[in-house]
Design an enzyme around this catalytic site. Structure first.
Site, short mmCIF file in Angstrom:
data_model
loop_
_atom_site.label_atom_id
_atom_site.label_comp_id
_atom_site.label_asym_id
_atom_site.label_seq_id
_atom_site.Cartn_x
_atom_site.Cartn_y
_atom_site.Cartn_z
N CYS A 1 0.46 3.35 5.53
CA CYS A 1 -0.59 2.40 5.10
C CYS A 1 -1.02 2.72 3.66
O CYS A 1 -1.44 3.84 3.36
CB CYS A 1 -1.78 2.51 6.05
SG CYS A 1 -3.23 1.62 5.46
N CYS B 1 -4.69 3.96 3.41
CA CYS B 1 -4.83 5.34 3.89
C CYS B 1 -4.32 6.31 2.83
O CYS B 1 -4.92 7.36 2.58
CB CYS B 1 -4.05 5.55 5.19
SG CYS B 1 -4.86 4.92 6.67
N ASP C 1 -9.42 -3.36 -7.59
CA ASP C 1 -8.21 -4.06 -7.14
C ASP C 1 -7.18 -4.05 -8.27
O ASP C 1 -7.52 -4.28 -9.44
CB ASP C 1 -8.56 -5.49 -6.72
CG ASP C 1 -7.47 -6.13 -5.88
OD1 ASP C 1 -7.70 -6.39 -4.70
OD2 ASP C 1 -6.36 -6.38 -6.43
N HIS D 1 -8.38 4.67 9.45
CA HIS D 1 -7.57 3.45 9.53
C HIS D 1 -8.08 2.52 10.63
O HIS D 1 -8.09 2.88 11.80
CB HIS D 1 -6.10 3.79 9.79
CG HIS D 1 -5.23 2.56 9.78
ND1 HIS D 1 -4.74 2.02 8.61
CD2 HIS D 1 -4.85 1.74 10.78
CE1 HIS D 1 -4.06 0.92 8.91
NE2 HIS D 1 -4.11 0.73 10.22
N ASN E 1 -10.37 -10.61 4.43
CA ASN E 1 -9.30 -11.38 5.07
C ASN E 1 -8.87 -10.65 6.33
O ASN E 1 -8.63 -9.45 6.31
CB ASN E 1 -8.12 -11.54 4.11
CG ASN E 1 -8.48 -12.38 2.89
OD1 ASN E 1 -9.21 -13.36 3.01
ND2 ASN E 1 -8.00 -11.99 1.72
N GLY F 1 -4.43 -14.67 5.26
CA GLY F 1 -3.65 -14.12 4.15
C GLY F 1 -3.84 -12.63 3.96
O GLY F 1 -3.65 -12.12 2.85
N THR G 1 -2.89 -9.10 3.49
CA THR G 1 -1.61 -8.48 3.12
C THR G 1 -1.62 -6.98 3.38
O THR G 1 -0.56 -6.39 3.62
CB THR G 1 -1.27 -8.74 1.65
OG1 THR G 1 -2.33 -8.24 0.83
CG2 THR G 1 -1.07 -10.22 1.38
N HIS H 1 -5.32 -2.73 6.57
CA HIS H 1 -6.36 -1.69 6.68
C HIS H 1 -7.64 -2.40 6.26
O HIS H 1 -7.70 -2.97 5.16
CB HIS H 1 -6.01 -0.52 5.75
CG HIS H 1 -6.99 0.62 5.72
ND1 HIS H 1 -6.61 1.94 5.88
CD2 HIS H 1 -8.34 0.64 5.51
CE1 HIS H 1 -7.69 2.72 5.77
NE2 HIS H 1 -8.75 1.95 5.54
N HIS I 1 -10.68 -4.00 4.76
CA HIS I 1 -11.23 -3.88 3.41
C HIS I 1 -12.11 -5.07 3.09
O HIS I 1 -11.90 -6.17 3.61
CB HIS I 1 -10.13 -3.73 2.36
CG HIS I 1 -9.09 -4.82 2.38
ND1 HIS I 1 -8.05 -4.84 3.29
CD2 HIS I 1 -8.92 -5.92 1.62
CE1 HIS I 1 -7.29 -5.90 3.08
NE2 HIS I 1 -7.81 -6.59 2.08
P1 AMP Z 1 -5.74 -8.85 1.21
O1 AMP Z 1 -4.85 -9.96 0.73
O2 AMP Z 1 -7.11 -9.30 1.59
O3 AMP Z 1 -5.08 -8.02 2.29
O4 AMP Z 1 -5.99 -7.94 -0.06
C1 AMP Z 1 -5.23 -6.85 -0.41
C2 AMP Z 1 -5.64 -6.52 -1.82
O5 AMP Z 1 -5.18 -5.22 -2.12
C3 AMP Z 1 -5.05 -7.46 -2.88
O6 AMP Z 1 -6.12 -8.05 -3.62
C4 AMP Z 1 -4.20 -6.51 -3.75
O7 AMP Z 1 -4.24 -6.84 -5.13
C5 AMP Z 1 -4.85 -5.16 -3.49
N1 AMP Z 1 -3.97 -4.01 -3.65
C6 AMP Z 1 -2.72 -3.83 -3.13
N2 AMP Z 1 -2.24 -2.63 -3.49
C7 AMP Z 1 -3.20 -2.04 -4.26
C8 AMP Z 1 -3.28 -0.79 -4.95
N3 AMP Z 1 -2.28 0.11 -4.92
N4 AMP Z 1 -4.41 -0.53 -5.65
C9 AMP Z 1 -5.43 -1.43 -5.70
N5 AMP Z 1 -5.41 -2.61 -5.07
C10 AMP Z 1 -4.30 -2.91 -4.36
ZN ZN Z 2 -4.85 2.62 6.69
#
Ligand code: AMP
Ligand code: ZN
Length: 120
Positions: free
Chosen positions: A10, A13, A36, A52, A92, A98, A100, A103, A105
């Site tokens: 993850c 994590c 982000d 997690h 989300n 959506g 992605t 974990h 957040h």
């Molecule tokens: P979600 O689409 O709500 O799952 O948001 C995931 C967010 O994580 C997206 O806005 C990505 O730009 C952000 N993200 C993914 N990898 C990283 C990373 N290594 N550091 C900071 N943000 C990240």
């Molecule tokens: Zn996690």
């Protein structure tokens, strides 16, 4: 169980563990906040629990104190970041939303006028 210590594959994590670099904004015993990597607003911060948890969909009574703490931390961060004009908090949860990174957040978005619509 909704909550586990750490999931090896993850991204969040691994960020919490310091294995993947991040720009830290805030940390306490239960949560970690960082910028982000692909900001959608002048201020775009993510706050995650250190343990997690997949998403909002699996939250239960056992997580209530944690989620409450995360929200009071969001208020602290918004003050620190001078988002006095307002800010938006989004989480989300699942494929239709959506999500992605699986974990839990909360996106904290601010620094620009975002209008009244919730869904683009
Ligand atoms: P979600 O689409 O709500 O799952 O948001 C995931 C967010 O994580 C997206 O806005 C990505 O730009 C952000 N993200 C993914 N990898 C990283 C990373 N290594 N550091 C900071 N943000 C990240
Ligand atoms: Zn996690």
């Amino acid at each position: 169980m909704a909550e586990t210590e750490k999931k090896a594959d993850c991204i969040f994590c691994r960020i919490v563990a310091g294995e993947i670099p991040s720009t830290k904004v805030f940390e306490d015993e239960v949560s970690y906040a960082f910028r982000d990597i692909n900001p959608q607003a002048p201020t775009h911060i993510l706050i995650v629990p250190k343990t997690h948890i997949e998403s909002c969909a699996v939250l239960g009574e056992e997580n209530e104190a944690l989620v409450g703490k995360i929200f009071s931390n969001i208020a602290k961060i918004a003050k620190e970041e001078k988002l006095s004009g307002g800010f938006r908090v989004i989480s989300n949860s699942g494929d239709d939303a959506g999500q992605t990174v699986h974990h839990l957040h909360f996106h904290i978005l601010g620094g620009k006028e975002m209008g009244e619509g919730l869904v683009p």
